[in-house]
Scaffold this motif. Structure first.
Motif, PDB file in Angstrom:
ATOM      1  N   VAL A 169      22.014 -25.517  30.794  1.00  0.00           N
ATOM      2  CA  VAL A 169      23.395 -25.427  31.321  1.00  0.00           C
ATOM      3  C   VAL A 169      23.954 -25.656  29.477  1.00  0.00           C
ATOM      4  O   VAL A 169      22.776 -27.082  28.962  1.00  0.00           O
ATOM      5  CB  VAL A 169      23.703 -26.437  32.143  1.00  0.00           C
ATOM      6  N   LEU A 170      24.604 -24.866  29.631  1.00  0.00           N
ATOM      7  CA  LEU A 170      25.033 -25.484  27.437  1.00  0.00           C
ATOM      8  C   LEU A 170      26.297 -25.346  27.496  1.00  0.00           C
ATOM      9  O   LEU A 170      27.578 -25.052  28.328  1.00  0.00           O
ATOM     10  CB  LEU A 170      24.718 -23.303  27.221  1.00  0.00           C
ATOM     11  N   ASP A 171      26.619 -26.552  26.759  1.00  0.00           N
ATOM     12  CA  ASP A 171      27.548 -26.391  25.784  1.00  0.00           C
ATOM     13  C   ASP A 171      28.899 -26.996  27.247  1.00  0.00           C
ATOM     14  O   ASP A 171      30.258 -27.123  26.986  1.00  0.00           O
ATOM     15  CB  ASP A 171      28.486 -25.369  24.915  1.00  0.00           C
ATOM     16  N   CYS A 172      28.307 -28.213  28.125  1.00  0.00           N
ATOM     17  CA  CYS A 172      28.667 -28.741  28.879  1.00  0.00           C
ATOM     18  C   CYS A 172      28.818 -29.813  29.497  1.00  0.00           C
ATOM     19  O   CYS A 172      27.888 -30.868  29.331  1.00  0.00           O
ATOM     20  CB  CYS A 172      28.664 -27.831  30.682  1.00  0.00           C
ATOM     21  N   GLY A 173      30.348 -30.850  28.469  1.00  0.00           N
ATOM     22  CA  GLY A 173      30.192 -32.377  28.395  1.00  0.00           C
ATOM     23  C   GLY A 173      29.698 -32.965  29.565  1.00  0.00           C
ATOM     24  O   GLY A 173      29.786 -34.570  29.501  1.00  0.00           O
ATOM     25  N   ASP A 174      30.438 -32.518  30.797  1.00  0.00           N
ATOM     26  CA  ASP A 174      29.707 -33.147  32.703  1.00  0.00           C
ATOM     27  C   ASP A 174      29.899 -32.426  33.216  1.00  0.00           C
ATOM     28  O   ASP A 174      30.156 -30.403  33.151  1.00  0.00           O
ATOM     29  CB  ASP A 174      30.823 -34.662  32.870  1.00  0.00           C
ATOM     30  N   ALA A 175      29.344 -32.364  34.439  1.00  0.00           N
ATOM     31  CA  ALA A 175      29.068 -31.746  35.341  1.00  0.00           C
ATOM     32  C   ALA A 175      30.712 -30.571  36.585  1.00  0.00           C
ATOM     33  O   ALA A 175      30.394 -29.848  36.061  1.00  0.00           O
ATOM     34  CB  ALA A 175      28.277 -32.396  36.666  1.00  0.00           C
ATOM     35  N   PRO A 176      31.358 -31.969  36.305  1.00  0.00           N
ATOM     36  CA  PRO A 176      33.383 -30.558  36.726  1.00  0.00           C
ATOM     37  C   PRO A 176      32.955 -29.608  35.819  1.00  0.00           C
ATOM     38  O   PRO A 176      33.683 -28.765  35.890  1.00  0.00           O
ATOM     39  CB  PRO A 176      33.736 -31.871  36.669  1.00  0.00           C
ATOM     40  N   ARG A 177      32.376 -29.474  34.479  1.00  0.00           N
ATOM     41  CA  ARG A 177      32.987 -28.782  33.186  1.00  0.00           C
ATOM     42  C   ARG A 177      32.898 -26.973  33.672  1.00  0.00           C
ATOM     43  O   ARG A 177      32.746 -26.068  33.496  1.00  0.00           O
ATOM     44  CB  ARG A 177      32.314 -28.945  32.386  1.00  0.00           C
ATOM     45  N   LEU A 178      31.450 -27.633  34.715  1.00  0.00           N
ATOM     46  CA  LEU A 178      30.760 -26.079  35.273  1.00  0.00           C
ATOM     47  C   LEU A 178      31.842 -25.545  36.275  1.00  0.00           C
ATOM     48  O   LEU A 178      31.712 -24.188  36.367  1.00  0.00           O
ATOM     49  CB  LEU A 178      29.937 -26.388  36.204  1.00  0.00           C
ATOM     50  N   GLY A 179      32.853 -25.636  36.699  1.00  0.00           N
ATOM     51  CA  GLY A 179      33.843 -25.675  37.287  1.00  0.00           C
ATOM     52  C   GLY A 179      32.705 -25.467  39.052  1.00  0.00           C
ATOM     53  O   GLY A 179      32.033 -25.990  39.429  1.00  0.00           O
ATOM     54  N   GLU A 180      32.975 -24.587  39.861  1.00  0.00           N
ATOM     55  CA  GLU A 180      32.896 -23.444  40.651  1.00  0.00           C
ATOM     56  C   GLU A 180      31.065 -23.652  40.975  1.00  0.00           C
ATOM     57  O   GLU A 180      30.744 -23.398  41.870  1.00  0.00           O
ATOM     58  CB  GLU A 180      33.269 -22.852  41.610  1.00  0.00           C
ATOM     59  N   LEU A 181      30.211 -23.444  39.920  1.00  0.00           N
ATOM     60  CA  LEU A 181      29.077 -23.652  39.825  1.00  0.00           C
ATOM     61  C   LEU A 181      28.143 -25.036  40.246  1.00  0.00           C
ATOM     62  O   LEU A 181      27.204 -24.584  40.356  1.00  0.00           O
ATOM     63  CB  LEU A 181      29.003 -23.154  37.977  1.00  0.00           C
ATOM     64  N   GLU A 182      29.511 -25.815  39.642  1.00  0.00           N
ATOM     65  CA  GLU A 182      28.349 -27.126  39.936  1.00  0.00           C
ATOM     66  C   GLU A 182      28.458 -27.744  41.134  1.00  0.00           C
ATOM     67  O   GLU A 182      26.904 -27.866  41.132  1.00  0.00           O
ATOM     68  CB  GLU A 182      29.783 -28.518  40.105  1.00  0.00           C
ATOM     69  N   GLY A 183      28.454 -27.303  42.825  1.00  0.00           N
ATOM     70  CA  GLY A 183      28.123 -27.560  43.835  1.00  0.00           C
ATOM     71  C   GLY A 183      27.101 -26.487  44.085  1.00  0.00           C
ATOM     72  O   GLY A 183      26.391 -26.329  45.378  1.00  0.00           O
ATOM     73  N   LEU A 184      26.441 -25.365  43.470  1.00  0.00           N
ATOM     74  CA  LEU A 184      25.343 -24.300  43.747  1.00  0.00           C
ATOM     75  C   LEU A 184      24.435 -24.262  42.151  1.00  0.00           C
ATOM     76  O   LEU A 184      23.249 -24.197  43.004  1.00  0.00           O
ATOM     77  CB  LEU A 184      26.320 -22.827  43.343  1.00  0.00           C
ATOM     78  N   LEU A 185      24.898 -25.267  41.772  1.00  0.00           N
ATOM     79  CA  LEU A 185      23.580 -25.342  40.522  1.00  0.00           C
ATOM     80  C   LEU A 185      22.507 -26.951  41.078  1.00  0.00           C
ATOM     81  O   LEU A 185      23.170 -28.032  41.145  1.00  0.00           O
ATOM     82  CB  LEU A 185      23.728 -25.340  39.378  1.00  0.00           C
ATOM     83  N   ASP A 186      20.901 -27.165  41.057  1.00  0.00           N
ATOM     84  CA  ASP A 186      20.315 -27.635  41.380  1.00  0.00           C
ATOM     85  C   ASP A 186      19.847 -28.952  40.826  1.00  0.00           C
ATOM     86  O   ASP A 186      19.368 -28.697  39.602  1.00  0.00           O
ATOM     87  CB  ASP A 186      18.681 -27.767  41.699  1.00  0.00           C
ATOM     88  N   PRO A 187      20.776 -30.020  40.100  1.00  0.00           N
ATOM     89  CA  PRO A 187      20.415 -31.266  39.082  1.00  0.00           C
ATOM     90  C   PRO A 187      19.105 -31.766  38.878  1.00  0.00           C
ATOM     91  O   PRO A 187      18.811 -32.144  37.526  1.00  0.00           O
ATOM     92  CB  PRO A 187      20.969 -32.383  39.837  1.00  0.00           C
ATOM     93  N   ALA A 188      18.107 -31.420  39.952  1.00  0.00           N
ATOM     94  CA  ALA A 188      16.703 -31.811  39.388  1.00  0.00           C
ATOM     95  C   ALA A 188      16.402 -30.873  38.855  1.00  0.00           C
ATOM     96  O   ALA A 188      14.876 -31.205  38.264  1.00  0.00           O
ATOM     97  CB  ALA A 188      15.927 -32.322  40.492  1.00  0.00           C
TER      98      ALA A 188
END
Length: 325
Positions: free
Chosen positions: A83-102
């Motif tokens: 994950v690049l250039d993203c100040g926090d997870a919500p900035r991923l937009g709709e991708l946030e819930g589709l990616l595994d934080p682990a």
């Protein structure tokens, strides 16, 4: 103990399949870093998918990508998501819930990043995430040449105002020199970055800059953008990249405020400053973030009220800088 940078390099060496994502509505750093990471993984013989919740902005349609930019993962297994250039997870937009934080390897240069991944290389001393990708490429012994260099230069140049912002580092300039020695044509690449305006964008900027105002004894420049302006000129938010920097061109202006009306209500704001004026602190008070001289966020206020509030707080930031220095 391994550093985050070293750990990310290790996981890339040992992994086989990767997702690469950046913040929605990508700017030059986010998109350039995404492309560069893809070229890096390609050079290492890895399998990868490039992701973004938003499509490639029209002004970057010329930039070579090593794979299509898609809006969602295809469900296949992957070893890690970078994950690049993203100040926090919500900035991923709709991708946030589709990616595994682990399985997230976060690389970012914004102040206040909460470290939302499994490995977090978050270092605001770097002038761009592209600088971090370039250093990682060197760690992995991938030469900074060809399309990789072009993508990195796009990231570095756009996030440093073509190497004019105060955060521009010696490391960044060294990396660009290395890319030039490796064959990068900065004249041609710079022209591709800069010379992508539509006539509609020219009309938008003419209208907006015609309404630029200065407040607080000429020290704060203000720009307001309404949805009606977009409608009149046939433009969109992507046509506003770099616009705020023009407020700093006015003699005496030390802080700049841009507020853009959102279709759903409220505003998105951008802040810029020069020298010792800490504009990031203003953004942080309203849940935003960024850097000392460049920050942003959102406010649930009408356009005019948001402009007045932020201009007053920017003026206080100027006064505080004067008091300290």
């Amino acid at each position: 103990m391994a550093t985050p940078r070293g750990e990310i390099a290790r996981r890339i060496r040992e992994g086989n399949t990767f997702l690469v994502a950046a913040h929605a509505a990508p700017d030059g750093d986010a998109l350039g870093s995404t492309a560069a990471m893809g070229f890096l993984l390609e050079a290492l013989g890895k399998t990868f998918t490039l992701l973004n919740a938003s499509p490639v902005p029209p002004q970057y349609g010329w930039l070579s990508l090593p794979a299509p930019l898609v809006s969602a993962p295809n469900g296949a297994p992957y070893d890690a998501v970078i994950v690049l250039d993203c100040g926090d997870a919500p900035r991923l937009g709709e991708l946030e819930g589709l990616l595994d934080p682990a399985r997230m390897l976060v690389m970012d240069h914004h102040l206040g990043n909460p470290g939302f991944g499994a490995v977090n290389w978050c270092d605001p001393s770097h002038c761009a995430t592209g600088e971090m990708v370039a250093l990682l490429a060197k760690d992995l012994e991938v030469p900074l040449t060809g399309p990789l260099a072009e993508a990195l230069y796009t990231a570095l140049a756009t996030d440093t105002g073509f190497f004019s912002f105060g955060g521009t580092t010696a490391t960044c300039l060294d990396l660009v020199a290395e890319m030039v020695r490796g064959g990068l044509d900065i004249g041609a690449t710079g022209a591709r970055i800069k010379n992508q305006w539509s006539m509609n964008r020219v009309r938008l900027w003419s209208e907006i800059l015609g309404g630029l105002t200065v407040r607080h004894h000429g020290q704060v420049g203000c720009i307001a953008i309404s949805q009606a302006m977009f409608a009149r000129t046939g433009t969109g938010p992507e046509d506003c990249e770099g616009l705020i920097n023009n407020a700093l061109r006015v003699r005496g202006v030390r802080a700049a405020v841009l507020v853009r009306e959102l279709p759903e209500g409220g505003v998105k704001f951008s802040l810029r400053s020069v020298g010792a004026v800490d504009i990031q602190a203003v953004a942080a008070r309203h849940g935003g973030g960024g850097h000392k001289n460049a920050a942003g966020g959102r406010l649930s206020l009408p356009l005019a009220e948001a402009e007045t509030l932020l201009a007053a707080e920017a003026a206080k930031a100027v006064e505080l800088a004067d008091a300290i220095n």
